[in-house]
Design a protein around this motif. Structure first.
Motif, short mmCIF file in Angstrom:
data_model
loop_
_atom_site.label_atom_id
_atom_site.label_comp_id
_atom_site.label_asym_id
_atom_site.label_seq_id
_atom_site.Cartn_x
_atom_site.Cartn_y
_atom_site.Cartn_z
N ILE A 1 27.70 9.94 1.55
CA ILE A 1 28.45 11.20 1.51
C ILE A 1 29.95 10.94 1.53
O ILE A 1 30.49 10.41 2.50
CB ILE A 1 28.06 12.09 2.70
CG1 ILE A 1 26.55 12.37 2.65
CG2 ILE A 1 28.84 13.40 2.70
CD1 ILE A 1 26.01 13.05 3.89
N PHE A 2 30.60 11.28 0.43
CA PHE A 2 32.06 11.20 0.33
C PHE A 2 32.60 12.60 0.07
O PHE A 2 32.89 12.98 -1.05
CB PHE A 2 32.48 10.29 -0.84
CG PHE A 2 32.09 8.86 -0.68
CD1 PHE A 2 32.75 8.04 0.22
CD2 PHE A 2 31.07 8.32 -1.44
CE1 PHE A 2 32.39 6.71 0.36
CE2 PHE A 2 30.71 6.99 -1.31
CZ PHE A 2 31.37 6.18 -0.41
N VAL A 3 32.66 13.39 1.12
CA VAL A 3 33.12 14.78 0.97
C VAL A 3 34.35 14.99 1.84
O VAL A 3 34.31 14.79 3.05
CB VAL A 3 32.00 15.77 1.36
CG1 VAL A 3 32.52 17.20 1.24
CG2 VAL A 3 30.78 15.58 0.47
N GLN A 4 35.42 15.37 1.20
CA GLN A 4 36.67 15.64 1.92
C GLN A 4 36.59 17.04 2.53
O GLN A 4 36.25 18.00 1.85
CB GLN A 4 37.85 15.55 0.96
CG GLN A 4 39.20 15.68 1.65
CD GLN A 4 40.34 15.56 0.66
OE1 GLN A 4 40.12 15.70 -0.54
NE2 GLN A 4 41.54 15.33 1.15
N GLU A 5 36.88 17.12 3.85
CA GLU A 5 36.83 18.41 4.52
C GLU A 5 37.91 18.45 5.59
O GLU A 5 38.48 17.42 5.95
CB GLU A 5 35.45 18.63 5.13
CG GLU A 5 35.00 17.51 6.04
CD GLU A 5 33.60 17.76 6.59
OE1 GLU A 5 33.45 18.74 7.35
OE2 GLU A 5 32.69 16.99 6.26
N PRO A 6 38.21 19.62 6.11
CA PRO A 6 39.34 19.74 7.06
C PRO A 6 39.26 18.82 8.26
O PRO A 6 40.28 18.31 8.73
CB PRO A 6 39.24 21.22 7.49
CG PRO A 6 38.62 21.90 6.33
CD PRO A 6 37.64 20.91 5.77
N SER A 7 38.03 18.54 8.78
CA SER A 7 37.92 17.75 10.00
C SER A 7 37.71 16.27 9.74
O SER A 7 37.64 15.49 10.68
CB SER A 7 36.76 18.27 10.86
OG SER A 7 35.54 18.16 10.14
N ALA A 8 37.57 15.87 8.49
CA ALA A 8 37.24 14.48 8.19
C ALA A 8 38.36 13.53 8.56
O ALA A 8 39.51 13.73 8.19
CB ALA A 8 36.94 14.33 6.70
N GLY A 9 38.02 12.50 9.32
CA GLY A 9 38.97 11.44 9.62
C GLY A 9 39.98 11.77 10.68
O GLY A 9 40.93 11.04 10.88
N ARG A 10 39.81 12.88 11.41
CA ARG A 10 40.78 13.24 12.43
C ARG A 10 40.26 12.83 13.81
O ARG A 10 39.45 13.52 14.42
CB ARG A 10 41.02 14.75 12.41
CG ARG A 10 41.68 15.22 11.11
CD ARG A 10 41.96 16.70 11.15
NE ARG A 10 42.58 17.15 9.92
CZ ARG A 10 42.89 18.42 9.67
NH1 ARG A 10 42.64 19.35 10.57
NH2 ARG A 10 43.45 18.75 8.52
N GLY A 11 40.71 11.71 14.28
CA GLY A 11 40.30 11.23 15.60
C GLY A 11 38.82 11.04 15.69
O GLY A 11 38.18 10.52 14.79
N ASN A 12 38.20 11.50 16.78
CA ASN A 12 36.77 11.35 16.99
C ASN A 12 35.99 12.64 16.68
O ASN A 12 34.84 12.79 17.04
CB ASN A 12 36.50 10.93 18.45
CG ASN A 12 37.05 9.54 18.73
OD1 ASN A 12 36.98 8.66 17.88
ND2 ASN A 12 37.61 9.38 19.92
#
Length: 327
Positions: free
Chosen positions: A182-193
């Motif tokens: 799954i490679f889906v960019q979304e608002p919460s992706a990659g932000r801390g934990n």
């Protein structure tokens, strides 16, 4: 054969006799297939049915007799017939047919072995669609092989052992085709934990139906996010083959603020996704999704909208993938 009329009894007795001839010759009197089939399968089934019909024509009815029985039940007289038919089949024809079948069986097994070897190479190379297709064709050839056919000098002893290997290979290929990166960019992706609301729900739905969704590492994900904003090329997805997945889901999901009503924030999650073959980069599906969430906390409303969109995406994917497997 027991029947209510002499005519139906004779017909059933002949059919039974022909079936015994076909059984002796290790073939099928009639072949049926329920469901959707490929051109390869249809050709194979038709050849069996046509050959069986031709062989039965060589059988000769030598004699027949019947017993008539009557039974009175109240005001009714019931009649039943026991019908017997004696059929002769030329011995030379039977021997020739058995020899022909042995030769055909050996050829089918060797063809299945070649298909298995090709499927194995495709599996090693991460080309799971081809691996499953070739293994299915190999199993179709082996399905009607009778007895015990040796593979000679091969490391595989006989066609029974080959069948087990092919089935295992097909299962391995299907397992990879059930694994989706799954490679889906979304608002919460990659932000801390922070957990990804969309992906977590998507993976949950997939898991319930025997599929698995995988999110790659953040570094690899960050590289792919750039690609999901435009066309994803074969080069973009070829780098994830080592993850053992046959499919990749790419795209972007955005959260959109709609309004605030009585202290409740209304948020929509909308996006466009594409399902790709990892081996070739070909697009299999393109679809849009949406979800809605509301909460007094805007971050919670966003999360709920993403979760609903994730459930919708998972249900749609499962339905389409299972339908494709049945074709």
């Amino acid at each position: 054969m027991k029947a209510e009329s002499l005519e139906s009894g004779e017909s059933a007795a002949r059919q039974n006799a022909y079936s015994q001839v076909a059984e002796y010759l290790y073939t099928e009197l009639k072949s049926e297939y329920v469901g959707e089939i490929t051109d390869f399968e249809q050709s194979h089934k038709d050849s069996i049915q046509a050959r069986s019909s031709a062989m039965v024509k060589k059988a000769e009815v030598m004699d027949s007799y019947y017993k008539k029985m009557r039974r009175v039940e109240g005001d009714h007289v019931l009649e039943r017939y026991d019908v017997y038919v004696l059929v002769r089949y030329p011995k030379k024809e039977a021997e020739a047919e058995r020899l022909r079948q042995e030769q055909e069986a050996y050829q089918n097994v060797m063809s299945a072995l070649a298909l298995y070897q090709k499927a194995k190479a495709f599996l090693i190379n991460g080309e799971y669609f081809e691996a499953r297709r070739f293994s299915r064709d190999a199993l179709l050839l082996l399905e009607h092989v009778k007895g015990n056919v040796s593979l000679g000098e091969s490391e595989i002893a006989n066609h029974h052992e080959l069948s087990v290997l092919v089935k295992t290979l097909e299962e391995d290929a299907l397992r990879s085709l059930h694994r989706i990166i799954i490679f889906v960019q979304e608002p919460s992706a990659g932000r801390g934990n922070n957990a990804s609301g969309f992906s977590l729900q998507l993976i949950s739905v997939l898991s319930k139906h025997g599929f698995s969704g995988l999110e790659p590492s953040l570094s690899r994900r960050a590289e792919m996010v750039v690609s999901t904003t435009s066309e994803v090329s074969i080069k973009d997805v070829s780098g994830i083959r080592e993850l053992g997945a046959g499919l990749a889901l790419v795209g972007r999901v955005s959260s959109i603020y709609r309004s605030t009503v009585m202290g409740q924030h209304l948020i929509d999650a909308e996006g466009a996704l594409r399902l790709l073959r990892v081996d070739s980069g070909d697009t299999l599906l393109t679809f849009s999704i949406n979800g809605r969430g509301q909460d007094r906390e805007k971050s919670q409303a966003v999360r709920r909208a993403l979760e609903e969109a994730g459930r919708e995406a998972g249900e749609y994917l499962v339905k389409e993938l299972l339908a494709a497997e049945r074709r």
